[in-house]
Design an enzyme around this catalytic site. Structure first.
Site, PDB file in Angstrom:
ATOM      1  N   LYS A  14      44.641  41.876  29.315  1.00 42.67           N
ATOM      2  CA  LYS A  14      43.500  42.632  29.833  1.00 42.67           C
ATOM      3  C   LYS A  14      43.007  43.584  28.755  1.00 42.67           C
ATOM      4  O   LYS A  14      43.616  43.739  27.703  1.00 42.67           O
ATOM      5  CB  LYS A  14      43.893  43.457  31.071  1.00 42.67           C
ATOM      6  CG  LYS A  14      44.499  42.668  32.218  1.00 42.67           C
ATOM      7  CD  LYS A  14      43.517  41.741  32.890  1.00 42.67           C
ATOM      8  CE  LYS A  14      44.182  40.967  34.030  1.00 42.67           C
ATOM      9  NZ  LYS A  14      43.289  39.923  34.552  1.00 42.67           N
ATOM     10  N   SER A  41      40.169  35.353  33.357  1.00 47.20           N
ATOM     11  CA  SER A  41      39.810  36.743  33.653  1.00 47.20           C
ATOM     12  C   SER A  41      39.246  37.484  32.451  1.00 47.20           C
ATOM     13  O   SER A  41      38.657  38.548  32.606  1.00 47.20           O
ATOM     14  CB  SER A  41      41.028  37.497  34.189  1.00 47.20           C
ATOM     15  OG  SER A  41      42.019  37.618  33.191  1.00 47.20           O
TER      16      SER A  41
END
Length: 291
Positions: A147, A68
């Protein structure tokens, strides 16, 4: 006649401490040296304790299990994912800022939509996983995610404008780190405006169209935000594999346009100030001597 003088003991003689006496015995026993295996166990134990303390309070190496964050951080099934050194001290004195790449514990309302580490079955396997996680060679048992911070508490985030850019407080972001988006046709998953609660973060993956982040975790909206208290630390360096060594970019997408000057130009004021400081100090010293 006076008494005969007594002979003083000879420090280096036969009866000196530590030497053999008349009966052939050693008056001072030599210290017994520990066996090698004992010293090795002590050394290994001390190293493990020090490693645990350092990684608990200073810095820790984390394994990146998903893709991701491509290509900033590399992680994929069946490959050697990046091992990232995470700074655990910075956020003891300041809060995460937009652009920071953070590692955090997934809140309870987050789902397992992305590959989160799972405990290994069995005692020995669990022990091996725990030891391996200390140096980033195995996934930890916690549900840890990585993230990039896009917006902080009090800011409103939404997607997208006419050029496919994420907006924060109505202003488009400059995100050169994005991966998997065609510059000629920048398409991102749209979402309605969300005002981030104070004390929380809105986080997204750099591989924007292959990341389940604040947009989908917890059902989206404010349920997708991450409390600052759940943040473990800031990703600083890629330490493994050697071909990926480097600093993890923490460019603030909200200020990238305002700070558009190249890095060397931004450093000119500091360099000039430093260069001028030396002659100024020298002149002040000469003036002081003449007084």
């Amino acid at each position: 006649m006076g008494p005969e003088p007594r002979e003083r003991p000879d420090p280096g003689g036969a009866n000196a401490p530590g030497e053999s006496g008349p009966d052939g015995t050693n008056r001072k026993r030599a210290k017994r040296k520990r066996p090698f295996w004992q010293e090795l166990l002590i050394l290994v134990g001390a190293a493990l304790v020090l490693t645990v303390v350092v990684q608990q309070f200073v810095a820790k190496v984390f394994l990146i299990p998903s893709s991701s964050m491509e290509t900033t951080l590399h992680g994929c099934d069946g490959c050697f994912g990046d091992r990232v050194l995470v700074d655990r001290i910075t956020y003891d004195f300041t809060d995460p800022e937009p652009g920071d790449v953070v590692v955090f514990r997934g809140p309870p309302w987050w789902t397992s939509a992305e590959s989160a580490p799972r405990p290994s079955p069995g005692f020995l396997a669990g022990l091996g996983q725990g030891l391996g996680s200390l140096i980033g060679f195995a996934s930890p048992d916690e549900r840890d995610f990585v993230k990039r911070v896009i917006a902080v508490g009090g800011q409103t985030v939404q997607c997208c404008d006419a050029r496919g850019r994420v907006l924060v407080d109505g202003k488009p972001l400059d995100e050169p780190y994005l991966h998997g988006i065609d510059p000629a046709n920048p398409v991102q998953r749209p979402f309605a405006p969300v005002t981030v609660p104070h004390g929380s973060l809105w986080v997204m993956g750099d591989n924007r169209n292959n990341s389940c982040d604040s947009r989908c975790q917890g059902g989206g909206g404010t349920n997708g935000t991450v409390p600052v208290d759940e943040v473990i630390g800031k990703a600083r360096l890629i330490v493994l594999p050697p071909s990926r060594w480097g600093v993890v970019s923490a460019q603030d997408p909200q200020q990238a346009v305002a700070l558009g000057a190249p890095g060397w130009q931004q450093g000119l004021p500091l360099a000039a100030g430093t260069a001028l400081a030396f002659p100024a100090v020298a002149v002040s010293r000469r003036v002081g001597r003449r007084r």
